[in-house]
Each structure stands twice: as structure tokens, then as C-alpha cells.
Design a protein around this motif. Structure first.
Motif, PDB file in Angstrom:
ATOM      1  N   ALA A 166       0.835  -1.198   0.000  1.00  0.00           N
ATOM      2  CA  ALA A 166       0.000   0.000   0.000  1.00  0.00           C
ATOM      3  C   ALA A 166       0.870   1.247   0.000  1.00  0.00           C
ATOM      4  N   ASN A 167       0.431   2.265  -0.732  1.00  0.00           N
ATOM      5  CA  ASN A 167       1.095   3.568  -0.679  1.00  0.00           C
ATOM      6  C   ASN A 167       0.189   4.633  -0.060  1.00  0.00           C
ATOM      7  N   LEU A 168      -1.025   4.218   0.372  1.00  0.00           N
ATOM      8  CA  LEU A 168      -1.916   5.105   1.124  1.00  0.00           C
ATOM      9  C   LEU A 168      -2.451   4.338   2.326  1.00  0.00           C
ATOM     10  N   LEU A 169      -2.057   4.759   3.522  1.00  0.00           N
ATOM     11  CA  LEU A 169      -2.547   4.155   4.756  1.00  0.00           C
ATOM     12  C   LEU A 169      -3.695   5.006   5.303  1.00  0.00           C
ATOM     13  N   VAL A 170      -4.820   4.367   5.543  1.00  0.00           N
ATOM     14  CA  VAL A 170      -5.934   5.025   6.215  1.00  0.00           C
ATOM     15  C   VAL A 170      -6.099   4.334   7.565  1.00  0.00           C
ATOM     16  N   LEU A 171      -5.768   5.038   8.630  1.00  0.00           N
ATOM     17  CA  LEU A 171      -5.736   4.460   9.973  1.00  0.00           C
ATOM     18  C   LEU A 171      -6.846   5.083  10.820  1.00  0.00           C
ATOM     19  N   ASP A 172      -7.866   4.292  11.127  1.00  0.00           N
ATOM     20  CA  ASP A 172      -9.000   4.760  11.923  1.00  0.00           C
ATOM     21  C   ASP A 172      -8.834   4.238  13.357  1.00  0.00           C
ATOM     22  N   GLU A 173      -8.404   5.109  14.247  1.00  0.00           N
ATOM     23  CA  GLU A 173      -8.160   4.772  15.656  1.00  0.00           C
ATOM     24  C   GLU A 173      -7.240   3.545  15.803  1.00  0.00           C
ATOM     25  N   PRO A 174      -6.028   3.599  15.259  1.00  0.00           N
ATOM     26  CA  PRO A 174      -5.147   2.428  15.329  1.00  0.00           C
ATOM     27  C   PRO A 174      -4.535   2.209  16.706  1.00  0.00           C
ATOM     28  N   THR A 175      -4.594   3.225  17.592  1.00  0.00           N
ATOM     29  CA  THR A 175      -3.870   3.138  18.857  1.00  0.00           C
ATOM     30  C   THR A 175      -4.674   2.493  19.975  1.00  0.00           C
ATOM     31  N   ASN A 176      -5.971   2.245  19.770  1.00  0.00           N
ATOM     32  CA  ASN A 176      -6.799   1.684  20.846  1.00  0.00           C
ATOM     33  C   ASN A 176      -6.210   0.369  21.357  1.00  0.00           C
ATOM     34  N   ASP A 177      -6.037   0.282  22.653  1.00  0.00           N
ATOM     35  CA  ASP A 177      -5.633  -0.951  23.351  1.00  0.00           C
ATOM     36  C   ASP A 177      -4.181  -1.348  23.145  1.00  0.00           C
ATOM     37  N   LEU A 178      -3.415  -0.619  22.324  1.00  0.00           N
ATOM     38  CA  LEU A 178      -2.018  -1.005  22.119  1.00  0.00           C
ATOM     39  C   LEU A 178      -1.194  -0.620  23.338  1.00  0.00           C
ATOM     40  N   ASP A 179      -0.258  -1.508  23.745  1.00  0.00           N
ATOM     41  CA  ASP A 179       0.633  -1.139  24.838  1.00  0.00           C
ATOM     42  C   ASP A 179       1.596  -0.056  24.353  1.00  0.00           C
ATOM     43  N   VAL A 180       2.213   0.648  25.301  1.00  0.00           N
ATOM     44  CA  VAL A 180       2.989   1.839  24.972  1.00  0.00           C
ATOM     45  C   VAL A 180       4.170   1.512  24.068  1.00  0.00           C
ATOM     46  N   GLU A 181       4.847   0.377  24.301  1.00  0.00           N
ATOM     47  CA  GLU A 181       6.009   0.028  23.477  1.00  0.00           C
ATOM     48  C   GLU A 181       5.602  -0.198  22.025  1.00  0.00           C
ATOM     49  N   THR A 182       4.505  -0.936  21.805  1.00  0.00           N
ATOM     50  CA  THR A 182       4.023  -1.156  20.436  1.00  0.00           C
ATOM     51  C   THR A 182       3.543   0.146  19.834  1.00  0.00           C
ATOM     52  N   LEU A 183       2.916   0.999  20.660  1.00  0.00           N
ATOM     53  CA  LEU A 183       2.427   2.299  20.206  1.00  0.00           C
ATOM     54  C   LEU A 183       3.578   3.163  19.714  1.00  0.00           C
ATOM     55  N   GLU A 184       4.671   3.180  20.468  1.00  0.00           N
ATOM     56  CA  GLU A 184       5.813   3.997  20.065  1.00  0.00           C
ATOM     57  C   GLU A 184       6.465   3.454  18.795  1.00  0.00           C
ATOM     58  N   LEU A 185       6.469   2.127  18.641  1.00  0.00           N
ATOM     59  CA  LEU A 185       7.017   1.539  17.419  1.00  0.00           C
ATOM     60  C   LEU A 185       6.138   1.895  16.220  1.00  0.00           C
ATOM     61  N   LEU A 186       4.804   1.863  16.411  1.00  0.00           N
ATOM     62  CA  LEU A 186       3.890   2.248  15.335  1.00  0.00           C
ATOM     63  C   LEU A 186       4.093   3.717  14.964  1.00  0.00           C
ATOM     64  N   GLU A 187       4.336   4.559  15.960  1.00  0.00           N
ATOM     65  CA  GLU A 187       4.637   5.973  15.692  1.00  0.00           C
ATOM     66  C   GLU A 187       5.835   6.102  14.763  1.00  0.00           C
ATOM     67  N   GLU A 188       6.906   5.386  15.107  1.00  0.00           N
ATOM     68  CA  GLU A 188       8.128   5.446  14.300  1.00  0.00           C
ATOM     69  C   GLU A 188       7.869   4.934  12.890  1.00  0.00           C
ATOM     70  N   LEU A 189       7.077   3.868  12.800  1.00  0.00           N
ATOM     71  CA  LEU A 189       6.765   3.273  11.504  1.00  0.00           C
ATOM     72  C   LEU A 189       6.004   4.257  10.622  1.00  0.00           C
ATOM     73  N   VAL A 190       4.973   4.895  11.200  1.00  0.00           N
ATOM     74  CA  VAL A 190       4.148   5.833  10.434  1.00  0.00           C
ATOM     75  C   VAL A 190       4.956   7.070  10.043  1.00  0.00           C
ATOM     76  N   SER A 191       5.764   7.586  10.969  1.00  0.00           N
ATOM     77  CA  SER A 191       6.523   8.805  10.680  1.00  0.00           C
ATOM     78  C   SER A 191       7.562   8.578   9.577  1.00  0.00           C
ATOM     79  N   GLN A 192       8.096   7.344   9.463  1.00  0.00           N
ATOM     80  CA  GLN A 192       9.105   7.045   8.442  1.00  0.00           C
ATOM     81  C   GLN A 192       8.505   6.450   7.168  1.00  0.00           C
ATOM     82  N   TYR A 193       7.214   6.197   7.167  1.00  0.00           N
ATOM     83  CA  TYR A 193       6.550   5.582   6.015  1.00  0.00           C
ATOM     84  C   TYR A 193       6.622   6.529   4.815  1.00  0.00           C
TER      85      TYR A 193
END
Length: 631
Positions: free
Chosen positions: A460-487
């Protein structure tokens, strides 16, 4: 002291969730439970509540302590009235109150002697159990949360259903309020209201949350659950983070020393009779004890290793709209007023606003799932969309993780490479045994990790993320942040997590709840600062043309920290990109270049084109940020 757990032990399967844990909950505390998904946070809440019994150990309560708990998932939409659902917080009294209110409503329209007699009987039963106090508490909570008690649950959005569940937990004036992910499905305005409400709440609060801004605002103490061990960290969340990092460092050093000593003892035991005529039996017994201790050590779970297959690059323009609007035929007011916007490749846009303000509607318009009422929409070329749905509708609850992810196959394909599905699941912190578990048995955070695992399989070259952070633990959340920011692709993000927006978004589309959408450069903090200080200072000029939003619009506000950091790093990136172009151009300029194999020639030319495009994108971004900085 209100609740005391001593030597609490609880296990499901081989690994204990609580391993001889002891903890006290005191009056007027606001305690946040933190830990990885599946660590046992929700289980601990239920132990405190008394809904789950310990395998061993003691749970002690002060007499007459009233405990209520907010469920992790909102109620299902149904024809049940909001008042009736909230009244279920005290089943016996609530049932009487619900029937009384229904009879009162019916008698106002048509009465019968039978109904009048029944109403008198119920009124007497309510008097006996002092039920009118609970009725007043329900009405007060409904008024505070602006809920219509006569309205059905059917038709309410996820955020409103969450409010109803919260009202049920608050009714009854509890001494201890247990909250399991209370900010899930709430908009930012409601989260801020909840923060103020909880700060002023006179009782004790024990809550689970991964919303870092919420934790920092509410918590007076952190209890960490890590491999069955409870550790208490008085003070704020940032102090806990520092202390926990040191705790893990010390643990790692101690484990390394232990393993070194164990290796030395293993060497000694194998030296045999040539080295030792007699063996020290005490030392042998000590070695066996060390082996047992090592085998029982629960190693800290690894870090999630999420990767996105961004596929082919989309066209430079992703979406371009002119006077785009939308309204339903039976609605008096539009959902989206005429709007101009431009989304360029690589933009990361957060849609911010209250529940029901039109965020999902605008996304559906852009993805051509809805027809606009007026205006023009141009969709760019080569778009491959990956959509994260907050309600997890793509997951079959009765199927296993393996079947949901790979349809029962043993291999999956990522970035053109084959991978075994078990290894891929481990990247998302799932043990191989967990692969055969039905999805309905997973925690909320585990379901979201599985959704992300399934989403990232699709190029995919277009990510549509509808409330992706619900229930994620902080470590996974921070990794997802890094992933999205570098995408490298484009991101449309719907989220109420303020920290997540600040750390990932390059733009914010702010929905004012009156069908208007304004666009700003930066994260949520810039928008919040404008809203809070608009009476004190000139407001940032809303972007009227989206062309200005993405490239070079003058702003009245200074660069945010995140954008300033990006600007500071761009010269180094530009230099590296120029060097890459020069290197490839030199290869092309060599006399014998075009005499090489055709595949090598074409690969080099393709790489050169990509390098030149990357250099162009970086230069345009540098110009944009420099203009913002100097405006």
C-alpha cells in the motif's frame, strides 16, 4: 487502605499472570496499571473487583467498599434505553427503577387499574431499598454527560456508546472506580472533560490506559505488571519511565552475571573424574537449583518488529478537491461544507474533531465510497489503499489467528519475499502457540496487533488508519509511531491520541463540528494552542487552498519542535541524496555503460530516476520548512 492483595497467585496455563504479588490501593489515589498486552492488567482489575478468584493468596477489602468497573468494550447497539442500561449498574434496584419509568411513561398516555396498582407496588419496593437515591445519581450522571435516558442504544456512535458505559460505571457513587481503557472511542473534547472529572473525583481510581497524555494528567501512582511481578512507582508517569528503564538495566546485568556463573558451574560438572577425584555434592545440588531457577525465569518479551510493504509509489498528487461538500437528503445541514484541499504524496494528515463531526465521511468521499453532493474530486494515479478499521470487522472472531492472517497457509509474501506465518506473527509479539487461538479469546490490544499484522501484508502507498492506537501497549504504540513517521507513502489518520498525532502528523485537518474543516501545518499541539489562545493572540490563518497547506503556505506560528528537528536533519539528507545521484550518474556516464547487460543498465537507470525524485522531494520539503521558519 481500601484493597490489599497479599501473595496473590493466578495463572492461566504455564505462565502466571500474578506471581506472589502484593499491592495496596489507598483512599483518593489515582493508580494507573501499565504493562504489555496480555500481561494481566484487565485480569488484575477483575481481581480487585472480586469477579476473578485468586489461585492462592489473599484479597482484603475494607467493609462496605463500593467498587464499579468500566468494561473495556462499549455496549452493543440495541433497542435498550440508555437509562435502563445505566441502571443495570445495580441490577435489583435498576430493574425496579426501569420498570417504574416505563410504567410512568405508559400511564401518561393511557392508564389502567392494573398498571396503577403495579406502579404503587414498585414504588413501595423502591422506598424499602432506598432506590430513589440511585435514581437521582443516574439522572445526575446522564445530565452531566448530556445523555438522553429515553434514547435507545441503537444508532449511537462508538464514542457515545463509550459515554453510556462510563455513565453506568459512575452511577452509584463508587468508592473505587475501575476503568479499563476509558479513553477508547472518545473524542478529544470528551477525553479532556473526563480528565477534569476524574481529577476532581473524590473516590479512588484504578485505571488502565495507553494514552500517555491522559496518564500524565491523571495518575498519582503507576503499578507496572511485568511477567507476573507487580512493582509500584509513586509519582508521575515520566518518573516511572526513568525508574523502569533503570530497573530493566539492573535486571539485565543480574541475569548476565547469573548466566556466567551457571556456565562456569556447567563446565565444572563436566570436568569429570580426571579433574576431581571426589565431587562436592553440595555444589552439585546448588547447580541443579541454578538450572531450575534459569528454566523458571520468564524472559522479557521481545520488541514488535512491524514493517510496511509500501508497494509502488503513487502519483505526486493523491487527492485534489474543489468545493467538495456532502449532506444527506434528509439532513437540514451539510456534513461537509464546500472544501478545497490538496493531498500530496508523503503527506501525513490527522483528522481531528468530535465524534460524528464528519471525519469518516470525508475519508469515504476521498476513497470514492460516497458521492459528493457538490464539487469536484480528482484521485491520483497508482493508489493502493490499506484501511485499518477500529471495529476490526475484517477479523472473524471464530477463526484462529492463523486462519485470519493467512487463510490456513503456512507462508505469506511480504515485499516480494516468502515468510513463514509463525515468524511473521512473532514480529507482532504473538507466541507460536497463540496462532491456533480463536480471535474472540484475544485481548483488545492483541486484536489490534493482529489487525495491524493483516493490514501490513497488503502492499500500500496510502494508509488510512482509523483509531489504530486503541488498546495497544505503549512500546508497540511507540514503534507504530516510528513506523508511520518514516513511512514513505501517504497517511490519513483518525485518532484522539494527542501524543500520537504530535509524533506522526505533518498536517491536521480540524473539524469544528459545524461542517467546516480547517487545515494547519504541524501536530495537535499547534491546533490546541490556537483554540486556547485565540482571544489572546492572532490565530494562525486557516488554509483556504489546500495547495498552500502542503507546499509553502505562510504561517503566523513558529515551527513545532518536530518540524524544527526535521528541518535541522534535512541538510544532511540532501547531501546524502546528492551523493547518491552523483554516484549513479557517474556510472551512466562511463563509456562502456550501455554495452553492459540490458537488465543491469535498466536497473541502474531506474535507481537513478528514483534517486533524482528523492532529491527533488527533499529539496521541496526543505523550501517549505524554510519558508515557514522565516514567515
Amino acid at each position: 487502605m481500601l484493597v490489599n492483595l497479599q501473595d496473590a497467585y493466578l495463572a492461566y496455563g504455564d505462565t502466571p499472570l500474578l506471581n506472589k504479588a502484593s499491592v495496596q490501593i489507598n483512599k483518593a489515589e489515582r493508580v494507573c496499571l501499565v504493562g504489555r498486552n496480555g500481561a494481566g492488567k484487565s485480569t488484575l482489575l477483575q481481581v480487585i473487583e472480586g469477579a476473578i478468584q485468586l489461585d492462592s493468596g489473599q484479597r482484603q477489602l475494607v467493609n462496605d467498599v463500593v467498587i464499579t468497573r468500566l468494561q473495556q468494550d462499549p455496549p452493543e447497539a440495541s433497542e435498550q434505553r440508555i437509562f435502563d442500561y445505566v441502571a443495570e449498574g445495580k441490577p435489583h434496584i435498576g430493574k425496579l427503577l426501569s420498570e417504574f419509568h416505563h410504567l410512568t411513561s405508559n400511564i401518561s398516555e393511557h392508564s389502567s387499574e392494573k398498571e396503577l396498582n403495579r406502579m404503587q407496588q414498585i414504588q413501595h419496593e423502591i422506598d424499602v431499598v432506598d432506590g430513589w437515591k440511585f435514581d437521582n445519581e443516574i439522572q445526575q450522571v446522564l445530565t452531566t454527560m448530556k445523555l438522553d435516558g429515553d434514547a435507545p442504544l441503537q444508532g449511537l456512535s462508538g464514542g457515545w456508546l463509550r459515554k453510556v458505559a462510563l455513565a453506568k460505571a459512575l452511577a452509584g457513587d463508587p468508592d473505587i472506580l475501575l476503568l479499563d481503557e476509558p479513553t477508547n472511542h472518545l473524542d478529544i473534547t470528551t477525553i479532556k472533560w473526563l480528565e477534569e472529572f476524574l481529577v476532581n473525583f473524590k473516590g479512588t481510581i484504578v485505571f488502565i490506559s495507553h494514552d500517555r497524555a491522559f496518564i500524565r494528567k491523571i495518575a498519582t501512582r503507576i503499578i507496572d505488571i511485568d511477567r507476573g511481578v507487580l512493582t509500584s512507582w509513586p509519582g508521575n508517569y515520566d518518573a516511572y519511565l526513568e525508574g523502569k528503564a533503570e530497573w530493566l538495566r539492573v535486571e539485565e546485568e543480574q541475569n548476565a552475571l547469573f548466566d556466567k556463573r551457571l556456565a562456569e558451574e556447567e563446565t565444572w560438572i563436566r570436568q569429570g573424574i580426571k579433574a576431581r577425584r571426589t565431587r562436592n555434592e553440595g555444589r552439585v545440588r546448588a547447580l541443579k537449583a541454578m538450572r531450575n531457577e534459569r528454566s523458571e525465569r520468564v524472559n522479557r518479551q521481545g520488541t514488535s518488529n512491524m514493517q510496511i510493504d509500501d508497494g509502488l509509489r503513487s502519483g505526486k498528487i493523491v487527492f485534489e478537491a474543489e468545493q467538495l461538500s456532502f449532506s444527506y437528503a434528509d439532513e437540514a445541514y451539510p456534513i461537509i461544507s464546500p472544501l478545497d484541499l490538496l493531498v500530496m504524496r508523503g503527506d501525513k494528515i490527522a483528522l481531528v474533531g468530535g465524534n460524528g463531526c464528519g471525519k469518516s465521511t470525508l475519508i469515504k468521499l476521498l476513497l470514492e465510497q460516497l458521492e459528493p453532493s457538490s464539487g469536484k474530486l480528482k484521485v491520483g494515479t497508482k493508489l493502493n489503499v490499506a484501511y485499518f478499521d477500529q471495529y476490526r470487522q475484517e477479523l472473524d472472531p471464530d477463526k484462529t489467528l492463523l486462519d485470519n492472517l493467512a487463510g490456513g497457509k503456512q507462508e505469506i509474501e511480504i515485499n516480494g519475499n516468502k515468510r513463514h506465518v509463525m515468524g511473521y506473527l512473532q514480529d507482532f509479539l504473538f507466541h507460536p502457540k497463540r496462532a491456533f487461538t480463536p480471535v474472540k479469546a484475544l485481548s483488545g490490544g492483541e486484536k489490534n496487533r493482529l489487525m495491524l499484522a493483516k493490514l501490513f501484508l497488503k502492499p500500500a502507498n496510502l494508509l488510512v488508519l482509523d483509531e489504530p492506537t486503541n488498546d495497544l501497549d505503549v512500546e508497540t504504540l511507540e514503534l507504530l509511531e516510528e513506523l508511520v513517521s518514516q513511512y514513505p507513502g501517504t497517511v490519513l489518520l483518525v485518532s484522539h491520541d494527542r501524543s500520537f498525532i504530535d509524533n506522526t502528523a505533518s498536517h491536521v485537518w480540524f473539524f469544528d463540528g459545524k461542517s467546516n474543516v480547517d487545515s494547519y501545518v504541524g501536530g495537535y499541539s499547534e491546533v490546541a494552542s490556537y483554540i486556547e489562545n485565540r482571544q489572546k493572540a492572532p490565530a494562525p490563518k486557516p488554509i483556504e487552498k489546500a495547495e498552500e497547506s502542503s507546499r509553502g503556505q505562510k504561517q503566523t506560528k513558529k515551527l513545532s519542535y518536530k518540524l524544527k528537528l526535521e528541518l535541522d536533519q534535512l541538510p544532511e539528507k540532501l547531501e546524502a541524496a546528492e551523493s547518491k545521484v552523483d554516484e549513479l550518474q557517474s556510472k551512466v556516464n562511463e563509456p562502456e555503460f550501455f554495452n553492459l547487460e540490458q537488465d543491469r543498465v535498466q536497473d541502474t537507470l531506474n535507481n537513478l530516476a528514483k534517486a533524482e525524485q528523492n532529491l527533488e522531494d527533499l529539496f521541496m520539503r526543505w523550501e517549505e520548512l524554510e519558508e515557514l521558519k522565516n514567515s
